[in-house]
Design an enzyme around this catalytic site. Structure first.
Site, PDB file in Angstrom:
ATOM      1  N   THR A  21       0.742  -1.294  -0.203  1.00 21.91           N
ATOM      2  CA  THR A  21       0.179   0.020   0.138  1.00 21.91           C
ATOM      3  C   THR A  21       0.905   1.326  -0.082  1.00 21.91           C
ATOM      4  O   THR A  21       0.388   2.431   0.200  1.00 21.91           O
ATOM      5  CB  THR A  21      -0.837   0.070   1.297  1.00 21.91           C
ATOM      6  OG1 THR A  21      -0.248   0.184   2.227  1.00 21.91           O
ATOM      7  CG2 THR A  21      -1.779  -1.222   1.230  1.00 21.91           C
ATOM      8  N   TRP A  22       2.199   1.060  -0.193  1.00 20.23           N
ATOM      9  CA  TRP A  22       3.051   2.238  -0.023  1.00 20.23           C
ATOM     10  C   TRP A  22       2.668   3.344  -1.400  1.00 20.23           C
ATOM     11  O   TRP A  22       2.254   2.742  -2.520  1.00 20.23           O
ATOM     12  CB  TRP A  22       4.564   1.914  -0.379  1.00 20.23           C
ATOM     13  CG  TRP A  22       5.299   2.942  -0.823  1.00 20.23           C
ATOM     14  CD1 TRP A  22       6.412   2.841  -1.954  1.00 20.23           C
ATOM     15  CD2 TRP A  22       5.846   4.127   0.005  1.00 20.23           C
ATOM     16  NE1 TRP A  22       7.140   3.895  -1.872  1.00 20.23           N
ATOM     17  CE2 TRP A  22       6.929   4.863  -0.773  1.00 20.23           C
ATOM     18  CE3 TRP A  22       5.349   4.670   0.966  1.00 20.23           C
ATOM     19  CZ2 TRP A  22       7.663   5.940  -0.383  1.00 20.23           C
ATOM     20  CZ3 TRP A  22       5.878   5.752   1.574  1.00 20.23           C
ATOM     21  CH2 TRP A  22       6.938   6.389   0.682  1.00 20.23           C
ATOM     22  N   ASP A  50       0.011  -5.135   3.304  1.00 16.05           N
ATOM     23  CA  ASP A  50       1.033  -4.489   4.065  1.00 16.05           C
ATOM     24  C   ASP A  50       1.160  -2.966   3.978  1.00 16.05           C
ATOM     25  O   ASP A  50       0.650  -2.300   3.115  1.00 16.05           O
ATOM     26  CB  ASP A  50       2.346  -4.799   3.229  1.00 16.05           C
ATOM     27  CG  ASP A  50       3.654  -4.247   3.831  1.00 16.05           C
ATOM     28  OD1 ASP A  50       4.247  -4.786   4.746  1.00 16.05           O
ATOM     29  OD2 ASP A  50       4.256  -3.018   3.341  1.00 16.05           O
ATOM     30  N   TYR A  55       3.401   5.505   6.182  1.00 11.26           N
ATOM     31  CA  TYR A  55       2.925   5.478   4.755  1.00 11.26           C
ATOM     32  C   TYR A  55       1.612   6.555   5.161  1.00 11.26           C
ATOM     33  O   TYR A  55       1.075   7.087   4.159  1.00 11.26           O
ATOM     34  CB  TYR A  55       2.309   4.195   4.368  1.00 11.26           C
ATOM     35  CG  TYR A  55       3.115   3.236   3.963  1.00 11.26           C
ATOM     36  CD1 TYR A  55       4.645   3.520   4.030  1.00 11.26           C
ATOM     37  CD2 TYR A  55       2.794   1.926   3.777  1.00 11.26           C
ATOM     38  CE1 TYR A  55       5.190   2.351   3.689  1.00 11.26           C
ATOM     39  CE2 TYR A  55       3.943   0.808   3.522  1.00 11.26           C
ATOM     40  CZ  TYR A  55       5.072   1.174   3.441  1.00 11.26           C
ATOM     41  OH  TYR A  55       6.127   0.310   3.044  1.00 11.26           O
ATOM     42  N   HIS A 110      10.821  -0.684  10.654  1.00 13.49           N
ATOM     43  CA  HIS A 110      11.050  -0.404   9.289  1.00 13.49           C
ATOM     44  C   HIS A 110      12.242  -0.192   8.707  1.00 13.49           C
ATOM     45  O   HIS A 110      12.606  -0.805   7.675  1.00 13.49           O
ATOM     46  CB  HIS A 110      10.101   0.955   9.321  1.00 13.49           C
ATOM     47  CG  HIS A 110       9.606   0.854   7.875  1.00 13.49           C
ATOM     48  ND1 HIS A 110       8.610   2.068   7.568  1.00 13.49           N
ATOM     49  CD2 HIS A 110       9.807   0.660   6.713  1.00 13.49           C
ATOM     50  CE1 HIS A 110       8.145   2.067   6.370  1.00 13.49           C
ATOM     51  NE2 HIS A 110       9.152   1.355   5.742  1.00 13.49           N
TER      52      HIS A 110
END
Length: 276
Positions: A21-22, A50, A55, A110
């Site tokens: 979903t970036w 994800d 984000y 991350h």
């Protein structure tokens, strides 16, 4: 399509093709389409979804999975600056609130940051014990970092490493992928189509024509043939999700793989880990 599946250390099994979903959730105009796309993917069995606190789209992802939570393997991430002994837990609580769920399936650090990894790992294990997360893992970690994680108390309970991996970025094949395979550690490949750049490659176009497919489907099929690997392409529309899903049924031949190796040579020495 579950022949393309990956089993986590706790024996949970997921489809090897998930959904990233970036860069999603940035436009109110596109948000309804993006939610529809994520829901369509979940309905097809692409259960890994994800996201990350970075984000800024966890609310949107929460809206997309509403009513489908039991069919989703939900992944989110803590920013390195927040990954202290208390900060990791606070970040998880914030993510749970935004996602409107009481647990995440996989909570990742991350990338490496300022806080001692012993503290991050201890917090992750506490979150597991509290039922807030099912498993924890890391992202953007190369072999030396993975060795350090495995050396701290509880570090071997790390359940995944999410990295940049695609035909144009193969450096991890030299040592990181073998390291993970030896330890049965699932790898999540982000940007599997190199942000769409691979769609214009002539060799991929040629192989795609042979399979009556698209270059992106070939790029995904190339990753999906690797055991223990989950690809998480982003798709902003239902049509795009359906196209990605079709990559699960493409079988690349040895000749295809040789052609791709010629166009995108595998590494012959240690390469610094790429990331976006």
């Amino acid at each position: 399509m579950m022949e393309h599946s990956v089993i986590f250390p706790d024996h949970r099994k997921v489809c090897a093709l998930g959904q990233g979903t970036w860069k999603m959730g940035k436009s109110a105009l596109r948000e309804a389409d993006e939610i529809d796309a994520l829901r369509a993917g979940i309905e097809l069995g692409m259960s890994v979804v994800d996201t990350a606190e970075m984000y800024g789209n966890e609310e949107m992802v929460g809206a997309a999975i509403r009513g489908l939570r039991d069919r989703v393997f939900l992944v989110t991430k803590v920013l390195p600056g927040n990954a202290s002994r208390t900060g990791t837990k606070a970040a998880c609580e914030r993510s749970l609130n935004r996602l409107k769920t009481d647990y995440v399936d996989l909570f990742l650090l991350h990338w490496g940051g300022p806080h001692p990894i012993e503290d991050t790992v201890a917090s992750m294990i506490e979150l597991q014990q509290e039922g807030k997360i099912k498993a924890w893992g890391v992202s953007n970690m190369d072999v030396p970092e993975m060795e350090r994680f495995y050396a701290v108390p509880g570090g071997v309970s790390c359940a995944a490493n999410q990295i940049l991996y695609n035909l144009a970025h193969r450096g991890v094949e030299y040592d990181l992928l073998p390291w993970c395979r030896e330890r049965h550690l699932p790898v999540m490949a982000y940007s599997p189509a190199d942000e769409g750049r691979l769609s214009r490659n002539p060799v991929l176009m040629e192989i795609a024509q042979k399979h009556e497919a698209t270059p992106v489907q070939i790029a995904l099929a190339w990753i999906l043939r690797c055991p223990g690997m989950i690809a998480i392409p982003k798709a902003g529309s239902v049509t795009h999700v359906q196209e990605n899903y079709r990559s699960l049924s493409i079988r690349l031949t040895a000749e295809d793989v040789d052609l791709l190796d010629g166009a995108f040579p595998p590494p012959v020495r240690k390469v610094h880990l790429d990331s976006w």
